[in-house]
Design a protein around this motif. Structure first.
Motif, PDB file in Angstrom:
ATOM      1  N   TYR A   4      47.181  22.352  82.842  1.00  0.00           N
ATOM      2  CA  TYR A   4      46.523  23.061  81.956  1.00  0.00           C
ATOM      3  C   TYR A   4      45.426  22.153  81.088  1.00  0.00           C
ATOM      4  O   TYR A   4      45.461  21.049  81.072  1.00  0.00           O
ATOM      5  N   SER A   6      41.163  22.731  79.211  1.00  0.00           N
ATOM      6  CA  SER A   6      40.132  23.649  79.101  1.00  0.00           C
ATOM      7  C   SER A   6      38.863  22.893  78.393  1.00  0.00           C
ATOM      8  O   SER A   6      38.691  21.839  78.187  1.00  0.00           O
ATOM      9  N   ASP A   7      37.470  23.649  78.425  1.00  0.00           N
ATOM     10  CA  ASP A   7      36.247  23.164  77.928  1.00  0.00           C
ATOM     11  C   ASP A   7      35.875  21.988  78.585  1.00  0.00           C
ATOM     12  O   ASP A   7      35.629  21.030  77.596  1.00  0.00           O
ATOM     13  N   ILE A  53      42.750  26.630  84.244  1.00  0.00           N
ATOM     14  CA  ILE A  53      41.619  26.100  83.475  1.00  0.00           C
ATOM     15  C   ILE A  53      41.289  27.331  82.467  1.00  0.00           C
ATOM     16  O   ILE A  53      40.908  28.537  82.562  1.00  0.00           O
ATOM     17  N   LEU A  54      41.483  27.064  80.972  1.00  0.00           N
ATOM     18  CA  LEU A  54      41.496  27.916  80.014  1.00  0.00           C
ATOM     19  C   LEU A  54      39.966  28.300  79.698  1.00  0.00           C
ATOM     20  O   LEU A  54      39.685  27.994  78.363  1.00  0.00           O
ATOM     21  N   GLY A  55      39.116  28.154  80.472  1.00  0.00           N
ATOM     22  CA  GLY A  55      37.709  28.495  80.118  1.00  0.00           C
ATOM     23  C   GLY A  55      36.610  27.184  79.864  1.00  0.00           C
ATOM     24  O   GLY A  55      37.271  26.450  79.709  1.00  0.00           O
ATOM     25  N   GLY A  82      35.946  31.648  79.980  1.00  0.00           N
ATOM     26  CA  GLY A  82      35.647  31.346  78.547  1.00  0.00           C
ATOM     27  C   GLY A  82      34.065  31.978  78.531  1.00  0.00           C
ATOM     28  O   GLY A  82      33.690  32.488  79.518  1.00  0.00           O
ATOM     29  N   HIS A 120      41.329  31.719  76.763  1.00  0.00           N
ATOM     30  CA  HIS A 120      40.183  30.784  76.014  1.00  0.00           C
ATOM     31  C   HIS A 120      40.092  30.904  74.767  1.00  0.00           C
ATOM     32  O   HIS A 120      39.831  29.758  74.142  1.00  0.00           O
ATOM     33  N   TYR A 137      45.389  27.664  74.199  1.00  0.00           N
ATOM     34  CA  TYR A 137      43.971  28.158  74.384  1.00  0.00           C
ATOM     35  C   TYR A 137      42.737  27.037  74.211  1.00  0.00           C
ATOM     36  O   TYR A 137      43.195  25.704  74.318  1.00  0.00           O
ATOM     37  N   GLY A 138      41.655  27.253  74.263  1.00  0.00           N
ATOM     38  CA  GLY A 138      40.638  26.291  74.101  1.00  0.00           C
ATOM     39  C   GLY A 138      39.736  26.842  73.128  1.00  0.00           C
ATOM     40  O   GLY A 138      39.881  27.392  71.852  1.00  0.00           O
ATOM     41  N   HIS A 139      38.484  26.725  73.559  1.00  0.00           N
ATOM     42  CA  HIS A 139      37.071  27.339  72.828  1.00  0.00           C
ATOM     43  C   HIS A 139      36.886  26.706  71.339  1.00  0.00           C
ATOM     44  O   HIS A 139      35.681  26.258  71.142  1.00  0.00           O
ATOM     45  N   GLY A 177      42.008  21.860  74.938  1.00  0.00           N
ATOM     46  CA  GLY A 177      40.340  21.256  75.058  1.00  0.00           C
ATOM     47  C   GLY A 177      40.478  19.998  75.837  1.00  0.00           C
ATOM     48  O   GLY A 177      41.194  19.095  75.131  1.00  0.00           O
TER      49      GLY A 177
END
Length: 197
Positions: A4, A6-7, A53-55, A82, A120, A137-139, A177
């Motif tokens: 996992y 993200s970002d 890939i969470l966005g 995302g 995301h 999550y990310g963002h 992230g």
């Protein structure tokens, strides 16, 4: 194996010292960041692995540059979109096994199964949060917004304990992230995320 992240914000100058470096990333340039993250990714991931890939895989750059970079990343890539992800180019879209806005999966640590909610965006109330389902999550990057979200969860869990609410599990959510210290710009397994957090 499932991983996992993200970002990554490939091609976003403002996450390096070329721009305003709002993430405080240790990279002097986009080229340095791209090479470092690609090397970390490909030294860990095999083509048999799945990377969620969470966005926000990328921010800017021409389609050709982005396609060339993402094509070099090993593994089956699933994109949970995302706010900065543009998958309108079919060539880019075809680099992913799946593209979705939200996903629920099961992963394992040893023999123990864990249900996960992948998004995301951080979700304050997610499916199964009282029954051990973990939210990834990310963002929010490493910002006061992320601190606020985690504080909300802490207060939520504390309230449940103090009021003897019959919730079998505490709510757990992890920001994946790439800039988070426990992520260190590489995809991580669920066990790595839980252990390093």
């Amino acid at each position: 194996m499932n991983y996992y992240i993200s970002d990554m914000h490939f091609f976003h100058k403002n996450v390096t010292k070329e721009g305003n470096n709002f993430d405080n990333r240790p990279f002097n340039s986009l080229a340095e960041m791209h090479e470092y993250m690609k090397e970390k990714w490909n030294s860990k991931i095999t083509n048999g692995d799945t990377v969620y890939i969470l966005g926000d895989i990328a921010m800017r750059g021409t389609n050709e540059e982005l396609i060339a970079l993402v094509a070099q990343l090993k593994g089956r890539k699933i994109l949970v979109k995302g706010n900065h992800d543009d998958v309108s180019d079919l060539r880019y879209k075809n680099l992913f096994e799946e593209i979705c806005a939200y996903k629920e999966v099961t992963d394992h640590i040893g023999q123990e199964a864990y249900k996960l909610v992948l998004s995301h965006y951080p979700i304050l109330m997610w499916n199964g949060q009282h029954r051990g389902t973990i939210h990834l999550y990310g963002h929010t990057h490493n910002t006061p917004e992320d601190t606020f979200f985690q504080e909300c969860l802490r207060q939520f869990n504390l309230n449940n304990i103090q009021n003897s609410v019959k919730c079998p599990e505490l709510a757990r959510a992890y920001n994946v992230g790439c800039m988070m210290p426990y992520m260190n710009y590489e995809p991580r397994t669920l066990q790595e995320i839980i252990n390093k957090q």
